[in-house]
Write a protein that holds these residues in place. Sequence first.
Motif, PDB file in Angstrom:
ATOM      1  N   SER A 168      -1.801  -1.188   1.842  1.00 12.06           N
ATOM      2  CA  SER A 168      -0.428  -1.011   0.839  1.00 12.06           C
ATOM      3  C   SER A 168       0.269   0.274   1.019  1.00 12.06           C
ATOM      4  O   SER A 168      -0.514   1.297   1.271  1.00 12.06           O
ATOM      5  CB  SER A 168      -1.155  -1.467  -0.565  1.00 12.06           C
ATOM      6  N   THR A 173       3.171   2.340  -1.483  1.00 14.73           N
ATOM      7  CA  THR A 173       4.149   2.323  -2.513  1.00 14.73           C
ATOM      8  C   THR A 173       5.074   3.559  -2.089  1.00 14.73           C
ATOM      9  O   THR A 173       4.611   4.703  -1.660  1.00 14.73           O
ATOM     10  CB  THR A 173       3.138   3.025  -3.803  1.00 14.73           C
ATOM     11  N   MET A 230       6.815  -2.064  -2.947  1.00 13.97           N
ATOM     12  CA  MET A 230       5.534  -1.815  -1.858  1.00 13.97           C
ATOM     13  C   MET A 230       5.679  -2.779  -0.689  1.00 13.97           C
ATOM     14  O   MET A 230       6.733  -3.610  -0.472  1.00 13.97           O
ATOM     15  CB  MET A 230       4.365  -2.890  -2.583  1.00 13.97           C
ATOM     16  N   TYR A 263       3.054  -4.014   2.505  1.00 11.17           N
ATOM     17  CA  TYR A 263       1.714  -4.353   2.861  1.00 11.17           C
ATOM     18  C   TYR A 263       1.435  -4.594   4.410  1.00 11.17           C
ATOM     19  O   TYR A 263       2.626  -4.891   5.304  1.00 11.17           O
ATOM     20  CB  TYR A 263       1.384  -5.500   2.345  1.00 11.17           C
TER      21      TYR A 263
END
Length: 124
Positions: A20, A22, A77, A79
């Motif tokens: 992930s 951010t 986000m 991924y």
Amino acid sequence: VQLQASGGGLVQAGDSLRLSCTVSGRTFSRNVMAWFRRAPGKERKFVAGITRSGSSTLYSDSVKGRFTIARDNANNMVYLQMNSLKPEDTAVYYCAVDASRIVVSSQEYAYNYWGQGTLVTVSS
């Protein structure tokens, strides 16, 4: 702009892992996002990228069919779902922001902002 990558770890060959990233300090939905990786003793290389809307993606040949990049613009986000991991996937993985383009570039110079990296180790 700050990018924080997470989710790395030690896994066995054949396992899955999800990374992930951010992004803060920028209007996330306007930017192409990508993942790169640097294997031990090697140069950093493109892994996968995704356009602003998420409608288009690009993968390196080495991960195509095994990795999937996705983004959540509402939560800033991005991924990287990694399946069927191999020992050669061992690397530090970096997320990156391209602040200029609307198409995904596989070139490192196209990306303006980088996260600190998260280590993925795949044992055989």
